[in-house]
Motif scaffolding. Structure first.
Motif, short mmCIF file in Angstrom:
data_model
loop_
_atom_site.label_atom_id
_atom_site.label_comp_id
_atom_site.label_asym_id
_atom_site.label_seq_id
_atom_site.Cartn_x
_atom_site.Cartn_y
_atom_site.Cartn_z
N LYS A 3 30.55 49.68 24.24
CA LYS A 3 30.06 49.13 25.50
C LYS A 3 29.82 47.63 25.36
CE LYS A 3 26.92 50.06 29.25
NZ LYS A 3 25.82 50.85 29.75
N THR A 4 29.31 47.21 24.24
CA THR A 4 29.10 45.78 23.98
C THR A 4 30.45 45.06 23.92
OG1 THR A 4 27.10 46.29 22.74
CG2 THR A 4 28.07 44.12 22.39
N TRP A 5 31.40 45.66 23.26
CA TRP A 5 32.74 45.06 23.18
C TRP A 5 33.33 44.89 24.58
CZ3 TRP A 5 37.53 47.14 24.57
CH2 TRP A 5 38.63 46.35 24.22
N LEU A 6 33.22 45.94 25.43
CA LEU A 6 33.72 45.85 26.80
C LEU A 6 33.05 44.70 27.55
CD1 LEU A 6 34.06 49.55 28.04
CD2 LEU A 6 35.87 47.85 27.89
N ARG A 7 31.75 44.59 27.42
CA ARG A 7 31.04 43.50 28.10
C ARG A 7 31.52 42.14 27.60
NH1 ARG A 7 26.58 44.01 31.10
NH2 ARG A 7 25.67 42.08 30.34
N ASN A 8 31.86 42.05 26.34
CA ASN A 8 32.32 40.77 25.79
C ASN A 8 33.73 40.39 26.23
OD1 ASN A 8 29.93 40.25 24.42
ND2 ASN A 8 30.62 41.28 22.56
N VAL A 9 34.57 41.37 26.53
CA VAL A 9 35.96 41.06 26.87
C VAL A 9 36.21 40.95 28.38
CG1 VAL A 9 36.93 41.99 24.75
CG2 VAL A 9 36.74 43.46 26.76
N ILE A 10 35.30 41.46 29.19
CA ILE A 10 35.51 41.35 30.63
C ILE A 10 34.83 40.10 31.17
CG2 ILE A 10 35.75 43.84 30.95
CD1 ILE A 10 32.95 43.84 32.18
N ASP A 11 35.26 39.70 32.34
CA ASP A 11 34.72 38.52 33.00
C ASP A 11 33.22 38.68 33.20
OD1 ASP A 11 34.01 36.49 34.84
OD2 ASP A 11 36.03 36.49 35.68
N SER A 12 32.46 37.65 32.94
CA SER A 12 30.99 37.72 33.04
C SER A 12 30.52 38.00 34.47
CB SER A 12 30.36 36.42 32.52
OG SER A 12 30.80 35.32 33.30
N LYS A 13 31.34 37.71 35.45
CA LYS A 13 30.97 38.00 36.85
C LYS A 13 30.88 39.51 37.09
CE LYS A 13 33.35 33.89 38.39
NZ LYS A 13 34.61 33.40 38.92
N LEU A 14 31.52 40.30 36.25
CA LEU A 14 31.51 41.76 36.42
C LEU A 14 30.33 42.42 35.71
CD1 LEU A 14 35.30 42.46 35.83
CD2 LEU A 14 34.10 42.33 38.01
#
Length: 167
Positions: A3-14
């Motif tokens: 979940k942390t990895w996903l948050r790091n790779v997606i746009d911060s606006k999401l």
């Protein structure tokens, strides 16, 4: 960790929209539902391109490559069932025959009409690779003949004008 990895790779606006998902699966499903576009429009576009694909001024290699690119992308969207009954093999054979027909239909009739008719007379219909190889061989033979004719024509023109000037 994922979940942390996903948050790091997606746009911060999401980030706010996935902050309260409890599991990685929920996060993934949320993102997939929001951003996965259906394949139907692309498949439709590719089938249209396939339908319009003609040799025109392209060489046989260029024409075949254009078709193959479309076929390969369409194959990515196609789902072939896994089975033990042989239906998948029959479907693959049918698709191969369809490709042969598409390839032959788009060829320049004036240049390849005769060889196309000969290939269509074969029973069973020839494979795509064999049809491509035979058409390519015909193109090369035609190009060699064309070059020889141009050289002979140039030689005759030189003789004609050369003989006329000498008088």
């Amino acid at each position: 960790m994922i979940k942390t990895w996903l948050r790091n790779v997606i746009d911060s606006k999401l980030h706010p929209s996935i902050t309260f998902t409890l599991t990685v699966a929920e996060t993934w499903d949320e993102l997939k539902d929001r951003f996965s576009a259906g394949n139907a429009p692309r498949v439709h576009q590719l089938k249209g391109e396939l339908n319009e694909c003609k040799q025109g001024r392209l060489s046989v290699v260029e024409y075949y490559t254009k078709l193959k690119t479309i076929w390969d992308e369409l194959a990515n969207y196609s789902k072939v069932p896994k089975c033990t009954c042989g239906a998948a093999m029959m479907m693959a054979k049918e698709r191969e025959e369809e490709k042969v027909h598409q390839f032959l239909m788009g060829l320049d009739t004036a240049l390849y009409g005769t060889i196309r008719n000969n290939l269509l007379m074969e029973d069973p219909i020839t494979s795509l690779t064999r049809a491509y190889a035979l058409i390519l061989r015909e193109e090369r033979h035609s190009n060699i003949t064309k070059v020889k004719e141009e050289k002979q024509e140039a030689a005759m023109t030189t003789r004609f004008y050369g003989a006329g000037r000498g008088r």
